[in-house]
Design a protein around this motif. Structure first.
Motif, short mmCIF file in Angstrom:
data_model
loop_
_atom_site.label_atom_id
_atom_site.label_comp_id
_atom_site.label_asym_id
_atom_site.label_seq_id
_atom_site.Cartn_x
_atom_site.Cartn_y
_atom_site.Cartn_z
N LEU A 73 -0.99 3.52 -21.99
CA LEU A 73 -2.23 2.76 -22.07
C LEU A 73 -2.39 2.09 -20.71
O LEU A 73 -1.93 0.97 -20.49
N PRO A 74 -3.02 2.78 -19.78
CA PRO A 74 -3.08 2.26 -18.41
C PRO A 74 -3.89 0.98 -18.30
O PRO A 74 -4.97 0.86 -18.88
N ASN A 75 -3.32 0.03 -17.58
CA ASN A 75 -4.02 -1.24 -17.36
C ASN A 75 -5.36 -1.04 -16.67
O ASN A 75 -6.28 -1.81 -16.89
N THR A 76 -5.46 0.00 -15.84
CA THR A 76 -6.72 0.22 -15.13
C THR A 76 -7.87 0.42 -16.10
O THR A 76 -8.97 -0.07 -15.86
N PHE A 103 -9.67 3.96 -5.35
CA PHE A 103 -8.76 2.92 -4.86
C PHE A 103 -7.38 3.17 -5.43
O PHE A 103 -7.20 3.92 -6.38
N GLY A 104 -6.40 2.56 -4.80
CA GLY A 104 -5.01 2.72 -5.20
C GLY A 104 -4.19 3.33 -4.08
O GLY A 104 -4.73 3.86 -3.11
N SER A 105 -2.89 3.23 -4.21
CA SER A 105 -2.04 3.81 -3.19
C SER A 105 -2.09 5.33 -3.29
O SER A 105 -2.17 5.89 -4.38
N GLY A 106 -2.10 5.98 -2.16
CA GLY A 106 -2.09 7.43 -2.13
C GLY A 106 -3.43 8.09 -2.32
O GLY A 106 -3.50 9.30 -2.49
N VAL A 107 -4.53 7.33 -2.31
CA VAL A 107 -5.84 7.97 -2.51
C VAL A 107 -6.67 8.05 -1.24
O VAL A 107 -7.77 8.56 -1.26
N ASN A 108 -6.17 7.54 -0.13
CA ASN A 108 -6.92 7.66 1.12
C ASN A 108 -6.93 9.11 1.58
O ASN A 108 -5.92 9.81 1.49
N ASN A 109 -8.08 9.53 2.04
CA ASN A 109 -8.25 10.88 2.58
C ASN A 109 -7.87 11.96 1.57
O ASN A 109 -7.18 12.93 1.91
N GLY A 129 -8.56 2.50 -0.71
CA GLY A 129 -7.11 2.40 -0.52
C GLY A 129 -6.49 1.42 -1.50
O GLY A 129 -7.05 1.10 -2.54
N ARG A 130 -5.33 0.92 -1.14
CA ARG A 130 -4.61 -0.03 -2.00
C ARG A 130 -5.28 -1.40 -1.91
O ARG A 130 -5.57 -1.89 -0.83
N ILE A 131 -5.51 -2.00 -3.07
CA ILE A 131 -6.11 -3.33 -3.13
C ILE A 131 -5.00 -4.33 -3.42
O ILE A 131 -4.43 -4.34 -4.51
#
Length: 147
Positions: free
Chosen positions: A57-60, A11-17, A30-32
């Motif tokens: 320190l990524p929030n993810t 998930f996230g922007s830029g991860v489709n396909n 995709g983007r949530i």
């Protein structure tokens, strides 16, 4: 991974396909945009993979741990400040693809180990990164500045 009944979810922007070519199912969300859906996504995962080469320190990682997903991540930036290797997640050297694969398998191979890491991950976030804890730390800082 097939023997573990595994699937990959992105998930996230830029991860489709992104073209993950493997013999297990891949779900690209995709983007949530709905923040209420994000905890559901994290909670659906047993493992959260964060193969960062550079990161503060990524929030993810924090969000995934708060939902009980076990992080398998690169030992870079602020990530080792929250992930204690073998206690609440798995750390590998940045760029070590084999290490990431080994970390994933290590977590998948033992349900009891995975469950303990998951519980410890959530406890780590509750103990050190909750809103109440953050408010306490800001209050302490504020009072120290006033003195």
């Amino acid at each position: 991974l097939k023997k573990y009944n595994a699937a990959i979810m992105t998930f996230g922007s830029g991860v489709n396909n992104i073209g993950i070519d493997c013999d297990i199912p891949v779900y690209e969300l995709g983007r949530i945009n709905d923040e209420r859906f994000l905890p559901i996504v994290y909670s659906a995962a047993d493992i959260f993979l964060a193969p960062s080469l550079y990161d503060n320190l990524p929030n993810t990682v924090l969000e995934a741990m708060a939902c009980g997903a076990v992080p398998v991540s690169s030992e870079t930036g602020g990530i080792p400040d929250v992930i204690d290797d073998g206690i609440n997640g798995v750390l590998v050297q940045p760029g070590d693809i084999s290490g990431l694969a080994d970390g994933i398998l290590k977590v998948l191979e033992s349900q009891s180990f995975r469950d303990q890491l998951s519980v410890n991950a959530r406890e780590k976030i509750e103990g050190g990164f909750s809103l109440i804890k953050s408010a306490e730390l800001y209050m302490r800082l504020y009072l120290n500045i006033l003195r």
